[in-house]
Motif scaffolding. Structure first.
Motif, PDB file in Angstrom:
ATOM      1  N   ASP A 118       0.795  -1.492   0.109  1.00 26.25           N
ATOM      2  CA  ASP A 118       0.066  -0.092  -0.153  1.00 26.25           C
ATOM      3  C   ASP A 118       1.322   1.079  -0.530  1.00 26.25           C
ATOM      4  O   ASP A 118       0.626   2.345   0.203  1.00 26.25           O
ATOM      5  CB  ASP A 118      -0.984  -0.165   1.185  1.00 26.25           C
ATOM      6  CG  ASP A 118      -1.464  -1.292   1.456  1.00 26.25           C
ATOM      7  OD1 ASP A 118      -2.800  -1.508   0.523  1.00 26.25           O
ATOM      8  OD2 ASP A 118      -1.274  -2.462   1.946  1.00 26.25           O
ATOM      9  N   ALA A 119       1.835   1.181   0.694  1.00 33.67           N
ATOM     10  CA  ALA A 119       2.931   2.354   0.285  1.00 33.67           C
ATOM     11  C   ALA A 119       3.995   1.856   0.174  1.00 33.67           C
ATOM     12  O   ALA A 119       4.915   0.589   0.732  1.00 33.67           O
ATOM     13  CB  ALA A 119       3.336   2.564   1.673  1.00 33.67           C
ATOM     14  N   TYR A 120       5.262   2.276  -0.272  1.00 31.39           N
ATOM     15  CA  TYR A 120       6.575   1.999  -0.321  1.00 31.39           C
ATOM     16  C   TYR A 120       7.964   3.502  -0.279  1.00 31.39           C
ATOM     17  O   TYR A 120       7.445   4.691  -0.316  1.00 31.39           O
ATOM     18  CB  TYR A 120       6.801   1.814  -1.223  1.00 31.39           C
ATOM     19  CG  TYR A 120       8.424   1.541  -2.016  1.00 31.39           C
ATOM     20  CD1 TYR A 120       8.550   0.384  -2.243  1.00 31.39           C
ATOM     21  CD2 TYR A 120       9.361   2.248  -2.873  1.00 31.39           C
ATOM     22  CE1 TYR A 120       9.707  -1.056  -2.178  1.00 31.39           C
ATOM     23  CE2 TYR A 120      10.303   1.439  -3.262  1.00 31.39           C
ATOM     24  CZ  TYR A 120      10.913   0.312  -3.198  1.00 31.39           C
ATOM     25  OH  TYR A 120      11.976  -0.167  -3.000  1.00 31.39           O
ATOM     26  N   THR A 144       5.703   8.709  11.474  1.00 29.16           N
ATOM     27  CA  THR A 144       4.117   9.375  12.174  1.00 29.16           C
ATOM     28  C   THR A 144       2.881   8.923  10.845  1.00 29.16           C
ATOM     29  O   THR A 144       2.112   9.302  11.019  1.00 29.16           O
ATOM     30  CB  THR A 144       4.030  10.384  12.521  1.00 29.16           C
ATOM     31  OG1 THR A 144       5.367  10.316  13.664  1.00 29.16           O
ATOM     32  CG2 THR A 144       3.254  11.053  13.659  1.00 29.16           C
ATOM     33  N   TYR A 145       3.164  10.476   9.864  1.00 24.32           N
ATOM     34  CA  TYR A 145       3.011  10.238   8.185  1.00 24.32           C
ATOM     35  C   TYR A 145       1.808   9.105   8.520  1.00 24.32           C
ATOM     36  O   TYR A 145       0.644   8.379   7.811  1.00 24.32           O
ATOM     37  CB  TYR A 145       2.968  10.745   7.340  1.00 24.32           C
ATOM     38  CG  TYR A 145       2.215  11.408   6.320  1.00 24.32           C
ATOM     39  CD1 TYR A 145       1.543  12.350   6.268  1.00 24.32           C
ATOM     40  CD2 TYR A 145       1.859   9.942   4.977  1.00 24.32           C
ATOM     41  CE1 TYR A 145       0.509  12.556   5.483  1.00 24.32           C
ATOM     42  CE2 TYR A 145       1.583  10.849   4.089  1.00 24.32           C
ATOM     43  CZ  TYR A 145       0.269  11.557   4.757  1.00 24.32           C
ATOM     44  OH  TYR A 145      -0.713  11.939   3.150  1.00 24.32           O
ATOM     45  N   ILE A 146       2.697   7.744   8.594  1.00 24.25           N
ATOM     46  CA  ILE A 146       1.955   6.954   7.630  1.00 24.25           C
ATOM     47  C   ILE A 146       1.110   5.597   8.864  1.00 24.25           C
ATOM     48  O   ILE A 146      -0.097   4.978   8.763  1.00 24.25           O
ATOM     49  CB  ILE A 146       3.471   5.325   7.274  1.00 24.25           C
ATOM     50  CG1 ILE A 146       4.307   5.741   6.069  1.00 24.25           C
ATOM     51  CG2 ILE A 146       3.109   3.745   7.886  1.00 24.25           C
ATOM     52  CD1 ILE A 146       5.061   5.172   6.252  1.00 24.25           C
ATOM     53  N   PRO A 200      -5.077   3.273   6.749  1.00 21.75           N
ATOM     54  CA  PRO A 200      -5.684   1.812   7.393  1.00 21.75           C
ATOM     55  C   PRO A 200      -5.093   0.840   7.873  1.00 21.75           C
ATOM     56  O   PRO A 200      -4.511   0.287   7.568  1.00 21.75           O
ATOM     57  CB  PRO A 200      -6.359   1.062   6.377  1.00 21.75           C
ATOM     58  CG  PRO A 200      -6.052   1.915   4.836  1.00 21.75           C
ATOM     59  CD  PRO A 200      -5.118   2.803   5.349  1.00 21.75           C
ATOM     60  N   ALA A 201      -5.822   0.142   9.210  1.00 22.11           N
ATOM     61  CA  ALA A 201      -5.080  -0.986   9.727  1.00 22.11           C
ATOM     62  C   ALA A 201      -4.936  -1.751   8.521  1.00 22.11           C
ATOM     63  O   ALA A 201      -5.252  -1.836   7.930  1.00 22.11           O
ATOM     64  CB  ALA A 201      -5.698  -1.537  10.974  1.00 22.11           C
ATOM     65  N   ILE A 223       2.078  -3.247   7.862  1.00 21.71           N
ATOM     66  CA  ILE A 223       3.039  -4.622   8.175  1.00 21.71           C
ATOM     67  C   ILE A 223       4.099  -4.106   7.153  1.00 21.71           C
ATOM     68  O   ILE A 223       3.806  -3.248   6.127  1.00 21.71           O
ATOM     69  CB  ILE A 223       2.519  -5.812   7.492  1.00 21.71           C
ATOM     70  CG1 ILE A 223       1.025  -6.563   8.285  1.00 21.71           C
ATOM     71  CG2 ILE A 223       3.983  -6.631   6.968  1.00 21.71           C
ATOM     72  CD1 ILE A 223      -0.163  -6.450   7.600  1.00 21.71           C
ATOM     73  N   LEU A 224       5.289  -3.450   8.587  1.00 18.69           N
ATOM     74  CA  LEU A 224       6.075  -3.337   7.372  1.00 18.69           C
ATOM     75  C   LEU A 224       7.129  -4.534   6.252  1.00 18.69           C
ATOM     76  O   LEU A 224       7.239  -6.015   7.845  1.00 18.69           O
ATOM     77  CB  LEU A 224       7.702  -3.001   8.615  1.00 18.69           C
ATOM     78  CG  LEU A 224       9.043  -2.009   7.245  1.00 18.69           C
ATOM     79  CD1 LEU A 224       8.352  -1.062   7.004  1.00 18.69           C
ATOM     80  CD2 LEU A 224       9.800  -1.791   8.664  1.00 18.69           C
TER      81      LEU A 224
END
Lengths: 590, 590
Positions: free
Chosen positions: A21-23, A99-101, A106-107, A136-137
């Motif tokens: 969802d993000a990188y 913090t932004y993440i 969303p969970a 999740i990282l």
């Protein structure tokens, strides 16, 4: 669509494939280096931002760049016209990337990060933190690799061997020391990812990163073998022969098959080794700690110190010749770059000179107040009025390194400039002359450089002193002198900078920097005491000294320093610089 | 068989019953207090050793006492003729208690420790460490309790209430601040075991521990209730009424039924709360951190500071009267105890004086070189020759507290004594006058007090400054000034000591101590700066000042300090002390 936007789209497609969802793009290399080779300028590739620090986050519908105050203006300018937006750090209670993440994703979201671009300790810390919010990282492949057309190759500059008459210790000596430390720690092997540590241990130097004579490599030291992972094609026959006396040379990428070469208990630096090695190294049996080589490297041996002294003598000659020549240039003919070029020209004449140890800082007038200013042909300010110039430069030699800042005065100084300079100088002198109890840490000494300007309501925000390498990186740990609580005592042989400053925005900047080496001083009934040896050999700017702020012992300290410089350099400087040296080092009198 | 040996046998019988192979006696009370009431002098009960620090280990066939260098002689003397042997700490590579246990006890052994005598953090750390060697640490009942005949009761001295015109804040105000902090931390309640924290929070004072006006108690603060666990019989009707406005009073022992009173997420200080509370507090949901009250208490409010100033004014009056009288005593008529008694007599005349804030230190000549010397009628040295006297004393007042050290010179000083005194004084003055950037920590300031003596190869091994309570404990955290890396900035309202010293074994000791309060100073374009306000009002020993070591600004600093004392005190000291005050505070001139 801009090139940048196209790249972000391509990245999103890959993220989608992987289920991210993000990188996060950290912008560091697989060695957690301070300076990175073009191949790993990932932050610049994806965002267009070319500064030295910042973080990029790409989500399904956002692309964000975080920068600190150094880069507020440059960051905004460079991402203009792209899909990126800027978040300024340490201002307006803005959230940082993590913090932004936490606040926006969303969970259940998964955040990817290239496993080669984050240390094991940072990854674990962040993973645990995110887990608390059900995020999740994931340690990811490098998702930029498939979309980066024409990506620069892994550098493989030719290597040279540092002979023992410069290094003081052979690679074999150094390996013995590492193994002795491993034994004491109860470990069977150590894996080293820090490239200046590898350069120190192998007595090899390359040219992979501008100004830093390092080479992309990893090193594995077991109790009976040592492996150097670096491109085999970069060795000359001669250097290969020397190296193979102590090391088995394997291709750089082979390091990622580490498990083939190790058995037993690992010792490794979780702050320097990337997540790519986590599977092999990060287990309950392993011992984490600072690289053994980092502590060994910091304490220069007698031969290295001799080379450092010679470097400073050479640098002093070039500097005096430069200052003397600067004096003869017609008023208003120079700009910032011309000044640093003039100095570079003198240094190029020196025996054993290899090039600058970092990008020179030459900042005139209000540019001097910008701590991280680097002149470009466009910004380079004409020196056509009275003002101060902050000149922070350094040299690499086969036999050592220098790092020096002098603040030069063009025309007439104001009373305020003289006061500020003298307060900086007082702090600089106080640190250099302090005798200190064995075991003292940098944070305890920091105030010596600040005490006088603090009395006048002024301070600076950078460190007072950093470690300096031996023909290696100009910033070298583990010790420093700053307000940070770094638990590393200053030990015999460590070389650090002594560089307080005052920066008044829009007006002027002042910094004075010498390198100083830690030495034993005296043993009394109270214990052992240490002292500093000053290495740098360039006079202070007498035009900027206001004697009313100095006491007699400070004047004596300056005069003794100048006398030493005069005596050491007078037979070495150019004939036409002798008069300048005489006058620049003549005693101060009230 | 000695009494001690009988006790050890009885303990072994109980250990055997419980299945313990060893038993540790830490010697602390259930509140991890620095000074403990007779009831918890467990180390002395089991070993006979009466010093303030040490550890006892009893195994099936050994009884060992560990002490540090302060107690090498006393420790050996006090255990003579018993089954105990002494292990000296920090010397000859001797193992400390925990290392000794690891080295000597067979795997599978169980080591007991009274769960009320060890903090949750220490216990957990030790348990984990022992587990690696297959040793089991068990939180035990107090095995001394059944064998200690005539054990002193839990003290329950009468309580007094500190009115808001001294405390500055009501207990209700303080509870609001604690709850605000709890809310910010996301916790539902906090449990406080530190007795000076409880005294501060409740605005109550007792007399359970000599010199410290604390009382044995615990406190529980939830979002809508506050519980004070302490003997209900110690309240007068009036104090009970005041206290019950804010607190539910429950018996001291009822604290051990804590689970009845709490729900939700705990916040607690794992360094201060004993293992007896572990079952309730130590779970993954809880938040560990320094007691909220510790941070609040350290920053004295304006009313408290006013009281601290008044305390020092009063103390200054007594000190001047004392010094003036001391001058008139016939030569050789005094001893160490007589000197501190003479000062105590003057303090007893002061309005609001409650007694000493700690056991006075009065050490003449070589006794002054022993940092922790405390004169006994047997040791009290006659002052019958030239020499220095270190006099470290303090006062408790209803409205504050003092802690002062002066080094007095009897007869003629030597040049060495004058030099040493002046170097100590220079450091003491440098710390007091330093303006410092907001956020500065004590470790950064420490060198100011040491810099001059370090230049001369001398140092001291105690801290430079400790926090001081408001009519509470003379040692109070969380901040300090020392070489330790304590991550606590100095903040407005904190009161600390400024007490460098030089101690030359067998010859002389010197210490100079003032209390100083942190205050805002100035805001500039560089940020906010803080400064110290000196509270103590007693002149330095002019006979011991060698002006050749002082610069003009230091002489001005001393003269201004003395002038301030003279102006403030001249109308308050006794008629016959006025001439002394005049001469003791007359300006120094070269």
């Amino acid at each position: 669509m801009s090139t940048i936007d196209e790249r972000v789209s391509a990245l999103r497609a890959l993220m989608n494939e992987k289920g991210y969802d993000a990188y996060i793009v950290t912008g560091t290399d697989p060695h957690m280096s301070e300076y990175v080779a073009p191949r790993w300028r990932t932050r610049a590739f994806i965002s267009g931002f070319t500064g030295s620090a910042g973080t990029v986050l790409v989500t399904k519908d956002e692309a964000i760049l975080w920068v600190d105050s150094r880069y507020f203006i440059q960051g905004a300018a460079e991402i203009q016209g792209t899909c990126f937006r800027l978040i300024k750090l340490d201002i307006d209670n803005n959230p940082d990337t993590n913090t932004y993440i936490e606040q926006t994703l969303p969970a259940g979201s998964t955040i990817g990060v290239d496993r080669c671009s984050i240390s094991i300790s940072k990854f674990n810390e962040l993973k645990e933190r995110f887990a608390k919010r059900n995020l999740i990282l994931a340690d990811s492949d490098d998702l930029l690799e498939p979309i980066w057309e024409g990506r620069p190759a892994i550098p493989e500059s030719a290597l040279r061997s540092v002979p023992v008459h410069y290094a003081g210790l052979t690679a074999a000596d150094k390996l013995s020391k590492v193994r002795a430390a491993l034994k004491e720690k109860g470990a069977d092997y150590t894996f080293i990812a820090s490239i200046d540590d590898v350069a120190w241990l192998t007595n090899l130097r390359g040219n992979d990163i501008k100004c830093n004579p390092v080479f992309m490599s990893f090193c594995l030291v077991t109790m009976d073998k040592a492996y150097l992972f670096t491109s085999p094609s970069r060795f000359s026959e001669e250097v290969r022969k020397i190296c193979e006396e102590d090391f088995i040379i394997l291709p750089y990428e082979e390091a990622y098959s580490l498990s083939r070469y190790v058995s037993g208990k690992a010792y490794y630096d979780a702050d320097r080794v990337s997540m790519a090695f986590s599977a092999v190294l990060d287990n309950p049996d392993s011992i984490k700690g600072r690289d053994i080589t980092t502590d060994l490297k910091a304490k220069k041996n007698e031969i290295e110190l001799r080379g450092m002294r010679r470097s400073h003598l050479m640098d002093g000659v070039a500097y005096i010749n430069f200052l003397s020549r600067l004096n003869t240039e017609p008023d208003g003919s120079l700009d910032e770059i011309a000044v640093s070029d003039l100095l570079e020209k003198e240094r190029e004449k020196l025996e054993g000179y290899l090039g600058p140890s970092f990008n020179p800082i030459s900042g005139f007038a209000e540019h001097g107040a910008m701590c991280h200013y680097s002149a470009t042909p466009e910004s380079s300010k004409k020196i056509d009025h009275d003002g101060l110039l902050v000149l922070d430069t350094g040299s690499q030699f086969y036999y050592g390194m220098t790092d020096i800042t002098r603040t030069l005065c063009f025309g007439k100084p104001t009373a305020e400039q003289k006061k500020d300079y003298t307060l900086v100088l007082k702090g600089h002198l106080a640190l250099a002359r302090q005798i200190f109890y064995k075991g003292t840490k940098g944070v305890q000494l920091d105030i010596l450089a600040k005490q006088y300007m603090w009395q006048a309501g002024m301070t600076y925000y950078h460190g007072t002193g950093h470690g300096v390498g031996f023909n290696l990186n100009v910033h070298e740990g583990p010790m420093n002198v700053s307000s940070r609580l770094v638990d590393v005592p200053l030990e015999k042989g460590m070389v650090i900078s002594d560089e307080p400053g005052i920066y008044k925005e829009g007006r002027h900047g002042i910094r004075i920097e010498n390198l100083i080496a830690v030495d034993d001083y005296v043993k009394t009934e109270f214990g052992e005491f240490m002292a500093f040896e000053v290495l740098t050999m360039v006079p202070y700017e007498k035009k900027l000294i206001d004697l009313t702020y100095l006491d007699d012992s400070e004047i004596s300290q300056i005069n003794a320093y100048h006398q030493w410089i005069r005596e050491e350099l007078s037979s070495l400087v150019d004939e036409d610089a002798k008069a300048y040296l005489e006058s620049a080092t003549a005693p101060l009198v009230r």
